[in-house]
Write a protein that holds these residues in place. Structure first.
Motif, short mmCIF file in Angstrom:
data_model
loop_
_atom_site.label_atom_id
_atom_site.label_comp_id
_atom_site.label_asym_id
_atom_site.label_seq_id
_atom_site.Cartn_x
_atom_site.Cartn_y
_atom_site.Cartn_z
N SER A 1 0.85 -1.19 0.00
CA SER A 1 0.00 0.00 0.00
C SER A 1 0.89 1.24 0.00
O SER A 1 1.54 1.56 0.99
N ILE A 2 0.93 1.91 -1.13
CA ILE A 2 1.73 3.12 -1.30
C ILE A 2 0.82 4.21 -1.83
O ILE A 2 0.02 3.97 -2.75
N PRO A 3 0.86 5.40 -1.27
CA PRO A 3 0.01 6.48 -1.79
C PRO A 3 0.29 6.75 -3.26
O PRO A 3 1.43 6.75 -3.72
N GLY A 4 -0.78 6.98 -4.01
CA GLY A 4 -0.63 7.24 -5.43
C GLY A 4 -0.53 6.01 -6.30
O GLY A 4 -0.21 6.14 -7.49
N GLY B 1 -2.95 -7.74 -11.44
CA GLY B 1 -2.51 -7.51 -10.07
C GLY B 1 -1.25 -6.69 -9.94
O GLY B 1 -0.73 -6.53 -8.83
N GLN B 2 -0.71 -6.16 -11.03
CA GLN B 2 0.50 -5.36 -10.97
C GLN B 2 0.19 -4.00 -10.35
O GLN B 2 -0.90 -3.44 -10.53
N LEU B 3 1.16 -3.47 -9.61
CA LEU B 3 1.01 -2.16 -8.98
C LEU B 3 1.13 -1.08 -10.04
O LEU B 3 2.09 -1.06 -10.82
N LEU B 4 0.17 -0.17 -10.08
CA LEU B 4 0.10 0.86 -11.11
C LEU B 4 0.25 2.24 -10.51
O LEU B 4 -0.13 2.49 -9.37
N ARG C 1 -2.27 1.86 -7.20
CA ARG C 1 -3.39 0.94 -7.06
C ARG C 1 -3.07 -0.34 -7.85
O ARG C 1 -2.32 -0.29 -8.84
N PRO C 2 -3.60 -1.48 -7.44
CA PRO C 2 -3.32 -2.72 -8.18
C PRO C 2 -4.16 -2.80 -9.45
O PRO C 2 -5.29 -2.31 -9.51
N ALA D 1 2.67 0.47 -15.01
CA ALA D 1 3.05 -0.53 -14.02
C ALA D 1 4.40 -0.20 -13.41
O ALA D 1 5.33 0.24 -14.10
N VAL D 2 4.52 -0.40 -12.10
CA VAL D 2 5.78 -0.17 -11.40
C VAL D 2 6.79 -1.20 -11.87
O VAL D 2 6.49 -2.39 -11.98
#
Length: 403
Positions: A33-36, A44-47, A38-39, A64-65
């Motif tokens: 959970s990082i501000p800014g 399911g990749q962090l965007l 969302r999955p 995607a991160v």
């Protein structure tokens, strides 16, 4: 024959260890959970958001991160530079750390040109609710309820947007306030401040500086988490140009043609193991070797190209009067899946309004491409028939082009 040893009555702890199973109950992995961020609903990749809502929609919800977005610059480097500033401005608002590298302009000058965010409490002014009078007709209230009920239904529109809001909106006519900009932590790499002799040394110095920031600031995934996690947004402006000492845009057969591809290999390796995301702009219109440009595209996860109408015949064409250029999607990533999700539309155009940069589906571009494809098809058919046969124009619009 010996009788088997009975295990009845013995405790379960004395049983053979070979009877234990290695299967474990499958549980959901805990997402970071990082501000800014969302999955992604697809893989399911962090965007993270690029700052342009319509561009996020084209990329499958966001960037995607751990990936690289390649932007092929337009001829005057105006709109590609604007998307880069959108990307950096979104990082400032989300309190992400920034890493900006450039060879022409000082990174501090680029940061001072970031667009101002449009905050909800400033952009939307909610009027004070007036008390309801008993003499108001009930039909008008029901009509307002119906309008409110139907306003969230999908409409036929050309703008690309997601059903759920992600990211922020910005006003390109204003610059970001210094108080907001200085609140974010920025790392700058200005090539004239790092004297090098060859292009290999300039790219090596950039990659080394980026690796030091990732390791020192704790963006490496393998590093122990001593503080709350954050995202590093990397903006690399105009790689492959002569200002970086690269001869890709100067010669048809460059001597060090693989210097940029080698750098991209190292960049992807750094991003895959860190909480970082990069946007790279390249002047593709100056690179003569198209095979090498294809290798550069394949080394990036996402790739888009901007074709500006400025200085071309299309600038005065009435078909393109509502737009400032075309956007081409070169490549989309394959993340945690066998096949990637391609955009629903291919006839994309962008325009710069008074305050906002948007990407839309152009109906005029679709009609224009259909007419020319149909005309080419008729010409091919006519070549197979009699030599004196000339196909008639489809409509008045095609007749205009034939003339």
């Amino acid at each position: 024959m010996a009788a088997p040893v009975s295990t009845v009555g013995k405790p379960s702890t004395e049983r053979s260890p070979f009877n234990t199973t290695s299967f474990q109950k499958k549980t959901r992995t805990k997402l970071i959970s990082i501000p800014g961020t969302r999955p992604s609903v697809q893989n399911g990749q962090l965007l993270v958001s690029t700052g342009v809502t319509s561009l996020d929609y084209l990329l499958g919800g966001g960037l995607a991160v751990g990936t690289v977005l390649l932007i092929e610059e337009d001829r005057y480097d105006s709109y590609s530079r604007m998307i880069l500033k959108y990307f950096l401005a979104e990082g400032v608002v989300c309190r992400h750390e920034l890493f900006v590298a450039a060879a022409q302009d000082n990174p501090d000058d680029i940061l001072q040109e970031l667009p101002a965010p449009i905050l909800d409490d400033v952009a939307i002014h909610k009027p004070v609710e007036q008390p309801r009078l008993s003499c108001e007709p009930q039909d008008s209230l029901d009509a307002m309820k119906i309008a409110w009920r139907y306003q969230n239904l999908p409409k036929v529109q050309s703008a690309l947007a997601s059903s759920s809001r992600f990211g922020h909106y910005y006003d390109v006519s204003k610059t970001m306030e210094p108080e907001i900009r200085q609140a974010a932590k920025c790392h700058c790499f200005y090539l004239p401040e790092h004297p090098t002799h060859t292009m290999l040394e300039s790219y090596s110095a950039l990659l080394k500086s980026l690796q030091e920031v990732i390791n020192r600031e704790g963006f490496d995934v393998a590093a122990p988490m001593t503080k709350s996690r954050n995202i590093l947004r990397i903006g690399l402006h105009s790689l492959g140009s002569a200002l970086w000492g690269d001869d890709l845009s100067c010669h048809d057969n460059p001597r060090n043609g693989h210097a940029l591809t080698t750098f991209l290999y190292g960049l992807r390796a750094l991003l895959r193991s860190s909480l970082s995301v990069a946007v790279v702009t390249v002047p593709s219109h100056l690179i003569q070797d198209r095979a090498l440009m294809g290798s550069i595209t394949r080394l990036c996860d996402n790739a888009i190209a901007l074709e500006s109408f400025k200085g071309s015949e299309r600038e005065t064409n009435p078909l393109y009067k509502d737009y400032h250029g075309l956007l081409h999607v070169r490549q989309v990533p394959h993340l945690n899946c066998l096949a990637s999700k391609l955009p629903d539309h291919k006839d994309l155009a962008f325009k710069l309004k008074r305050k906002q940069f948007t990407i839309e589906v152009s109906c005029q571009v679709a009609v224009h491409s259909f007419i020319f494809n149909r005309r080419d098809l008729l010409r091919k058919r006519s070549s197979r028939q009699q030599p004196h046969f000339i196909p008639e124009p489809i409509n008045a619009l095609e007749w205009q082009y034939d003339q």
